[in-house]
Design a protein around this motif. Structure first.
Motif, PDB file in Angstrom:
ATOM      1  N   GLU A  15      -0.084  14.803   1.814  1.00  9.83           N
ATOM      2  CA  GLU A  15       0.175  14.996   0.391  1.00  9.83           C
ATOM      3  C   GLU A  15       0.798  13.752  -0.246  1.00  9.83           C
ATOM      4  OE1 GLU A  15       1.473  19.222  -0.911  1.00  9.83           O
ATOM      5  OE2 GLU A  15       2.207  18.995   1.150  1.00  9.83           O
ATOM      6  N   LEU A  16       1.646  13.051   0.523  1.00  7.79           N
ATOM      7  CA  LEU A  16       2.243  11.822   0.002  1.00  7.79           C
ATOM      8  C   LEU A  16       1.166  10.757  -0.254  1.00  7.79           C
ATOM      9  CD1 LEU A  16       5.446  11.664   2.206  1.00  7.79           C
ATOM     10  CD2 LEU A  16       5.418  11.708  -0.298  1.00  7.79           C
ATOM     11  N   ARG A  17       0.229  10.632   0.652  1.00  8.09           N
ATOM     12  CA  ARG A  17      -0.854   9.668   0.442  1.00  8.09           C
ATOM     13  C   ARG A  17      -1.636  10.012  -0.827  1.00  8.09           C
ATOM     14  NH1 ARG A  17      -4.621   8.977   5.412  1.00  8.09           N
ATOM     15  NH2 ARG A  17      -5.226   7.090   4.271  1.00  8.09           N
ATOM     16  N   GLN A  18      -1.865  11.298  -1.054  1.00  7.00           N
ATOM     17  CA  GLN A  18      -2.572  11.713  -2.257  1.00  7.00           C
ATOM     18  C   GLN A  18      -1.744  11.413  -3.501  1.00  7.00           C
ATOM     19  OE1 GLN A  18      -5.799  12.943  -2.501  1.00  7.00           O
ATOM     20  NE2 GLN A  18      -5.420  12.537  -4.678  1.00  7.00           N
ATOM     21  N   LEU A  19      -0.415  11.619  -3.420  1.00  9.62           N
ATOM     22  CA  LEU A  19       0.448  11.320  -4.557  1.00  9.62           C
ATOM     23  C   LEU A  19       0.365   9.843  -4.926  1.00  9.62           C
ATOM     24  CD1 LEU A  19       2.754  12.017  -6.574  1.00  9.62           C
ATOM     25  CD2 LEU A  19       4.359  11.466  -4.725  1.00  9.62           C
ATOM     26  N   TYR A  20       0.461   8.966  -3.927  1.00  7.90           N
ATOM     27  CA  TYR A  20       0.414   7.538  -4.223  1.00  7.90           C
ATOM     28  C   TYR A  20      -0.951   7.134  -4.772  1.00  7.90           C
ATOM     29  CZ  TYR A  20       5.003   6.831  -2.207  1.00  7.90           C
ATOM     30  OH  TYR A  20       6.349   6.882  -1.976  1.00  7.90           O
ATOM     31  N   PHE A  21      -1.998   7.779  -4.308  1.00  9.47           N
ATOM     32  CA  PHE A  21      -3.321   7.493  -4.868  1.00  9.47           C
ATOM     33  C   PHE A  21      -3.395   7.960  -6.321  1.00  9.47           C
ATOM     34  CE2 PHE A  21      -7.680   8.648  -5.929  1.00  9.47           C
ATOM     35  CZ  PHE A  21      -8.339   7.457  -5.654  1.00  9.47           C
ATOM     36  N   ASP A  22      -2.845   9.142  -6.615  1.00 10.25           N
ATOM     37  CA  ASP A  22      -2.875   9.649  -7.987  1.00 10.25           C
ATOM     38  C   ASP A  22      -2.102   8.743  -8.932  1.00 10.25           C
ATOM     39  OD1 ASP A  22      -4.340  11.840  -7.169  1.00 10.25           O
ATOM     40  OD2 ASP A  22      -2.604  13.174  -7.000  1.00 10.25           O
ATOM     41  N   VAL A  23      -1.022   8.135  -8.426  1.00  9.56           N
ATOM     42  CA  VAL A  23      -0.181   7.289  -9.267  1.00  9.56           C
ATOM     43  C   VAL A  23      -0.739   5.876  -9.385  1.00  9.56           C
ATOM     44  CG1 VAL A  23       2.110   6.236  -9.484  1.00  9.56           C
ATOM     45  CG2 VAL A  23       1.890   8.644  -8.793  1.00  9.56           C
ATOM     46  N   TYR A  24      -1.183   5.307  -8.264  1.00 13.06           N
ATOM     47  CA  TYR A  24      -1.552   3.889  -8.238  1.00 13.06           C
ATOM     48  C   TYR A  24      -3.037   3.626  -7.991  1.00 13.06           C
ATOM     49  CZ  TYR A  24       3.472   3.056  -7.910  1.00 13.06           C
ATOM     50  OH  TYR A  24       4.820   3.024  -8.146  1.00 13.06           O
ATOM     51  N   GLY A  25      -3.802   4.623  -7.640  1.00 15.86           N
ATOM     52  CA  GLY A  25      -5.185   4.382  -7.275  1.00 15.86           C
ATOM     53  C   GLY A  25      -5.233   3.581  -5.983  1.00 15.86           C
ATOM     54  N   HIS A  26      -6.198   2.676  -5.912  1.00 15.86           N
ATOM     55  CA  HIS A  26      -6.332   1.856  -4.703  1.00 15.86           C
ATOM     56  C   HIS A  26      -5.468   0.602  -4.761  1.00 15.86           C
ATOM     57  CE1 HIS A  26      -9.545   4.208  -2.914  1.00 15.86           C
ATOM     58  NE2 HIS A  26     -10.194   4.213  -4.072  1.00 15.86           N
ATOM     59  N   GLY A  27      -4.670   0.448  -5.847  1.00 18.13           N
ATOM     60  CA  GLY A  27      -3.979  -0.813  -6.048  1.00 18.13           C
ATOM     61  C   GLY A  27      -2.569  -0.876  -5.503  1.00 18.13           C
ATOM     62  N   TYR A  28      -2.096   0.149  -4.760  1.00 17.03           N
ATOM     63  CA  TYR A  28      -0.713   0.118  -4.285  1.00 17.03           C
ATOM     64  C   TYR A  28      -0.624  -0.751  -3.040  1.00 17.03           C
ATOM     65  CZ  TYR A  28       4.010   1.812  -3.395  1.00 17.03           C
ATOM     66  OH  TYR A  28       5.366   1.897  -3.222  1.00 17.03           O
ATOM     67  N   PRO A  29       0.161  -1.871  -3.094  1.00 19.34           N
ATOM     68  CA  PRO A  29       0.126  -2.848  -2.004  1.00 19.34           C
ATOM     69  C   PRO A  29       1.092  -2.572  -0.860  1.00 19.34           C
ATOM     70  CG  PRO A  29       1.467  -3.695  -3.784  1.00 19.34           C
ATOM     71  CD  PRO A  29       0.960  -2.347  -4.238  1.00 19.34           C
ATOM     72  N   VAL A  30       1.793  -1.426  -0.881  1.00 19.00           N
ATOM     73  CA  VAL A  30       2.790  -1.131   0.153  1.00 19.00           C
ATOM     74  C   VAL A  30       2.227  -0.089   1.118  1.00 19.00           C
ATOM     75  CG1 VAL A  30       5.138  -0.310   0.589  1.00 19.00           C
ATOM     76  CG2 VAL A  30       4.637  -1.653  -1.465  1.00 19.00           C
ATOM     77  N   PRO A  31       2.248  -0.358   2.425  1.00 17.63           N
ATOM     78  CA  PRO A  31       1.603   0.558   3.371  1.00 17.63           C
ATOM     79  C   PRO A  31       2.239   1.941   3.451  1.00 17.63           C
ATOM     80  CG  PRO A  31       2.747  -1.218   4.534  1.00 17.63           C
ATOM     81  CD  PRO A  31       2.718  -1.594   3.093  1.00 17.63           C
ATOM     82  N   LEU A  32       3.478   2.108   2.976  1.00 17.26           N
ATOM     83  CA  LEU A  32       4.067   3.449   3.064  1.00 17.26           C
ATOM     84  C   LEU A  32       3.325   4.456   2.197  1.00 17.26           C
ATOM     85  CD1 LEU A  32       5.940   4.554   0.455  1.00 17.26           C
ATOM     86  CD2 LEU A  32       7.377   2.679   1.174  1.00 17.26           C
TER      87      LEU A  32
END
Length: 378
Positions: A15-32
């Motif tokens: 769910e966290l991975r989905q949250l970061y995708f919803d917020v940043y798309g593919h552009g989030y540069p931090v592996p967490l």
């Protein structure tokens, strides 16, 4: 809508991975936000702090992390994300305050820092409301939605700033940055002397290309062989995964290279920082070809010899971190020097009043470094 804050668990990873995708798309540069292995290590490692926010119905709508470096007593706030449908209610500020309070409550941290996007003013307001102070600007520091400038902020444990070690003198080129720190952090460097800075170093004629070795396990072993004393390898939350080697063996520059973020942190130079004199152009060319348009290094504010080498080689003073490192019962100031191979464009930078002095200081230092005197005086 009320939300419940709770520590992240392994069951939250998907769910966290989905949250970061919803917020940043593919552009989030931090592996967490994308790498399950990294996320599991942070959750189960026992030294980091990760809080999630869920609605009464159980939907995951927020996340924030303080990653710590226990040996250095420093933490980093990162991974702050609030679902687009739940913004505007103060959740980002609540998450930031709660995760930082939890981290400081252990008594094992002197400070927590954050690198904040400045494409809008919102992230700056969130950290300032939670006790963070501005330390500087890092132009072109990360690739998110294009090449972006970050602002450096830090929050301190009680009494830390009062135990700073005095700095006797610094290179003159740091004057504007230290003046900005007086406004941003309240640190007065009036008693710190100024020394003339070295003239820019010419590129060594016929300089050989720098060789890049990107073999993380090998690099870590060799790094520890060259720097067995922990006191000689102070660069919190950065582990070298590459080494830049002069063709003649004159130096080895250990780097945390992150092509996804477009950045490179020069963690240490063997046998000494002065060994890179005249080779920075070749080194930056190699770093850029490896996918990083931005390079930075972290040096003690009192180490004028090392500072002079990088300042004379085109690095620009970008941020000062007072009381960053504890040695005995005193805390020592550090400075971030940076260099970018891309054109700097501040037109999209929302630098609020707290960051304006640092913007002026950077522009002054960049001008001194890269524009001939007769061009500046016109």
């Amino acid at each position: 809508m009320s939300v419940v804050l709770a520590p992240a668990t392994l069951q939250d990873v998907a769910e966290l991975r989905q949250l970061y995708f919803d917020v940043y798309g593919h552009g989030y540069p931090v592996p967490l936000g994308s790498d399950p292995a990294v996320m599991r290590r942070l959750i189960t490692g026992g030294t980091d702090h990760w809080l999630t926010a869920r609605t009464p119905g159980g939907a995951l709508v927020g996340s924030a992390v303080v990653q710590t470096d226990p040996g250095s007593r420093i933490g980093k706030l990162l991974g702050l994300a609030v679902h687009p449908g739940h913004r505007g209610g103060g959740l980002a500020s609540r998450l930031t305050g709660a995760v930082c309070d939890e981290a400081f409550a252990t008594g094992r941290l002197d400070s927590v820092y954050a690198t904040v996007r400045v494409v809008t003013g919102g992230p700056q307001h969130v950290v300032v409301r939670n006790g963070f102070r501005p330390l500087g600007l890092l132009p072109n520091a990360v690739e998110v939605e294009g090449c972006e400038t970050l602002a450096l902020f830090a929050r301190y444990a009680d009494g830390v700033l009062a135990r700073r070690a005095p700095v006797p003198h610094v290179p003159e080129r740091l004057s504007a940055l230290l003046s900005a720190a007086r406004a941003g952090v309240g640190i007065d460097y009036a008693d710190t002397g100024r020394l003339p800075s070295r003239a820019p170093l010419p590129t060594a004629p016929g300089a050989e290309p720098i060789e890049l070795i990107a073999a993380p396990a090998f690099v870590r072993r060799r790094f520890l062989e060259h720097f067995p004393d922990a006191g000689d390898r102070f660069f919190p939350l950065h582990t070298p995964n590459a080494v830049l080697v002069a063709a003649d063996g004159g130096f080895e520059a250990y780097a945390d290279l992150d092509p996804a973020a477009g950045s490179c942190a020069i963690v240490a130079v063997h046998p000494r920082p002065a060994a890179v004199s005249g080779a920075l152009e070749s080194l930056m060319t190699t770093v850029t070809r490896a996918g990083a348009d931005y390079a930075e290094t972290l040096l003690p504010l009192a180490d004028t010899a090392a500072l002079d080498v990088f300042l004379a080689s085109g690095f620009v003073p970008s941020a000062v971190y007072p009381a960053m490192r504890r040695i005995g019962d005193r805390l020592h100031d550090y400075v971030v020097l940076s260099r970018t191979s891309r054109q700097i464009d501040f037109r999209a930078t929302a630098a609020g009043p707290l960051l304006q002095p640092y913007l002026g200081a950077y522009l002054s230092a960049w001008t001194t470094t890269y524009l001939p005197l007769h061009e500046v005086s016109r």
